[in-house]
Motif scaffolding. Structure first.
Motif, PDB file in Angstrom:
ATOM      1  N   ALA A 175      17.977  26.260  27.924  1.00 24.94           N
ATOM      2  CA  ALA A 175      19.087  26.468  28.864  1.00 24.94           C
ATOM      3  C   ALA A 175      19.654  27.876  28.719  1.00 24.94           C
ATOM      4  O   ALA A 175      19.998  28.529  29.718  1.00 24.94           O
ATOM      5  N   LEU A 176      19.730  28.372  27.472  1.00 21.79           N
ATOM      6  CA  LEU A 176      20.213  29.743  27.233  1.00 21.79           C
ATOM      7  C   LEU A 176      19.245  30.763  27.846  1.00 21.79           C
ATOM      8  O   LEU A 176      19.676  31.740  28.472  1.00 21.79           O
ATOM      9  N   ASN A 177      17.956  30.524  27.682  1.00 23.38           N
ATOM     10  CA  ASN A 177      16.948  31.431  28.268  1.00 23.38           C
ATOM     11  C   ASN A 177      17.068  31.465  29.790  1.00 23.38           C
ATOM     12  O   ASN A 177      16.932  32.514  30.416  1.00 23.38           O
ATOM     13  N   ILE A 204      28.315  32.832  33.967  1.00 29.53           N
ATOM     14  CA  ILE A 204      27.145  32.714  33.075  1.00 29.53           C
ATOM     15  C   ILE A 204      27.573  32.921  31.620  1.00 29.53           C
ATOM     16  O   ILE A 204      27.141  32.196  30.725  1.00 29.53           O
ATOM     17  N   LYS A 205      28.456  33.892  31.412  1.00 21.89           N
ATOM     18  CA  LYS A 205      28.913  34.170  30.042  1.00 21.89           C
ATOM     19  C   LYS A 205      29.648  32.949  29.454  1.00 21.89           C
ATOM     20  O   LYS A 205      29.423  32.574  28.300  1.00 21.89           O
ATOM     21  N   GLN A 206      30.481  32.326  30.307  1.00 24.20           N
ATOM     22  CA  GLN A 206      31.221  31.142  29.829  1.00 24.20           C
ATOM     23  C   GLN A 206      30.255  30.017  29.441  1.00 24.20           C
ATOM     24  O   GLN A 206      30.409  29.368  28.421  1.00 24.20           O
ATOM     25  N   GLN A 207      29.238  29.831  30.317  1.00 24.95           N
ATOM     26  CA  GLN A 207      28.256  28.779  30.023  1.00 24.95           C
ATOM     27  C   GLN A 207      27.487  29.094  28.740  1.00 24.95           C
ATOM     28  O   GLN A 207      27.182  28.206  27.943  1.00 24.95           O
ATOM     29  N   LYS A 218      29.552  28.382  25.650  1.00 22.82           N
ATOM     30  CA  LYS A 218      29.622  26.942  25.396  1.00 22.82           C
ATOM     31  C   LYS A 218      28.304  26.453  24.753  1.00 22.82           C
ATOM     32  O   LYS A 218      28.318  25.698  23.784  1.00 22.82           O
ATOM     33  N   LEU A 219      27.194  26.909  25.332  1.00 22.50           N
ATOM     34  CA  LEU A 219      25.890  26.472  24.809  1.00 22.50           C
ATOM     35  C   LEU A 219      25.649  26.994  23.390  1.00 22.50           C
ATOM     36  O   LEU A 219      25.055  26.294  22.567  1.00 22.50           O
TER      37      LEU A 219
END
Lengths: 323, 59
Positions: free
Chosen positions: A240-242, A270-273, A276-277
């Motif tokens: 998911a990060l990739n 995107i940065k917030q996600q 979190k990840l």
């Protein structure tokens, strides 16, 4: 093209030939399609009998009764159980005596570990299935039924796995309310769950539909007393990060091509996600290292699996050439 | 004492000591049992919502 009973039999044989213990279970809605035209009832029953025969030959350990399995009446299922199909259901009961028609659970001991499979079906039934019961059987409230079974299993099982045809939302409800269930192998909607959903200490999965995939749950048996941890969680978070990194690069590329494009809100999202990840990743790395790690995979029943000759000949003997 | 006698004595001692050392290691570090237990992984093959399908479907 994915699926096929004869290929599924081959997958099971291949796994059994690898040497480790391997057992098969089904969580319901095995026999009949969602709707059956009156003209197709005979064909549907022939197919259902064939599936039961093949599953018995495959050495299936437990088959939970799903609501669609009742669409041709409970007598069909009773006949199959009498011929050795291990049907289970904790909440399908005889209308007159209020006793379970099939065993509520089955316990299988593997390498000294006692694993209980409990069966549940949804209530209320869809009108067609309700009508087909002809007043001979009723479906009790699933929560009460499972609690009764769980108290009966105390001291008799080391692991409890629920074979559920309740559907995703009700499975989550059961996991929230009932302690001691390690896994819910669910169905009804036929979702494809590539990663298990964790509710408390319970992991919930489904294995898609129409026999196109088989779910493979690899369970270590040496520390059954400790909590289970999903070995695949770290990989999924990393993927998911990739994916977020790829989206960020795409946005930056679009910005280079069109300097007037405002990509700041999307980049912020995107940065917030990602933040979190990354927190989830750290937590997963810590917990997965401590726990009793299991692995869940959805295996496609693809054409690379050679059809099992025995099951293939059973199908040919019926003269049925397509679903 | 001759050199040959000395070597023979060491050999006799070694013959008696080696099994005892192996036995003690076995008691103190029961690796065989733990190794076996750790290697047992059960595979549960699960199907759901087959819906009476015998043949492959378009994916």
């Amino acid at each position: 093209m994915l699926g096929g009973l004869a290929r599924r039999a081959t997958l099971l044989k291949n796994l059994q030939n690898q040497g480790g213990p391997c057992i098969a279970v089904d969580s319901g809605d095995l026999f009949f399609d969602i709707t059956i035209d009156q003209a197709d009832v005979k064909k549907a029953l022939t197919k259902a009998r064939l599936i039961a025969q093949a599953y018995k030959r495959m050495g299936i350990v437990a088959v939970n009764v799903g609501d669609r399995d009742l669409s041709q009446g409970v007598d069909f299922l009773k006949q199959e159980a009498a011929q050795g199909l291990p049907l289970i259901s904790a909440n399908l009961v005889d209308a007159a005596q209020r006793k379970p028609i099939f065993p509520p659970s089955v316990i299988r001991e593997v390498s000294g570990v006692r694993i209980a499979f409990v069966g549940l079906l949804r209530s209320p039934l869809p009108p067609a299935s309700e009508k087909s019961l002809e007043g001979k059987a009723v479906v009790e409230e699933p929560m009460e039924a499972v609690q009764k079974v769980m108290s009966g299993l105390k001291g008799k099982a080391d692991l409890i796995i629920l074979l559920s045809d309740l559907g995703w939302d009700q499975d989550i409800g059961i996991a929230k309310a009932v302690a001691g269930i390690q896994f819910i192998l669910g169905g009804h909607e036929g979702r494809a769950t590539t990663g298990p959903f964790q509710q408390g200490e319970t992991f919930i999965v489904q294995s898609y539909q129409k026999g196109m995939y088989a779910g493979l749950l690899a369970l270590p048996l040496e520390k059954t007393g400790s909590l289970f941890q999903d070995e695949g969680r770290i990989t999924r978070i990393q993927e998911a990060l990739n994916e977020l990194d790829r989206r960020r690069r795409d946005l930056q590329g679009a910005k280079e091509r069109n300097p007037h494009l405002d990509i700041r809100p999307a980049i912020k999202g995107i940065k917030q996600q990602k933040d979190k990840l990354q927190k989830e990743l750290k937590e997963a790395q810590k917990t997965v290292a401590q726990g009793n790690r299991f692995r869940w995979t959805l295996e496609p029943i693809s054409s690379s699996l050679v059809e099992d000759a025995e099951v293939r000949s059973l199908i040919e003997a019926t003269g049925i050439k397509k679903d | 004492m001759k050199r040959a006698d000395l070597l023979s004595g060491i050999k006799i001692m070694a013959k008696g000591t080696i099994p005892i050392v192996i036995l003690l290691l076995g008691i103190l570090f029961p690796l065989g049992y733990q190794g076996m237990a750790a290697s047992v992984t059960l595979t549960i093959v699960h199907t759901s919502s087959v819906n009476g399908y015998l043949f492959a479907c378009p994916s």
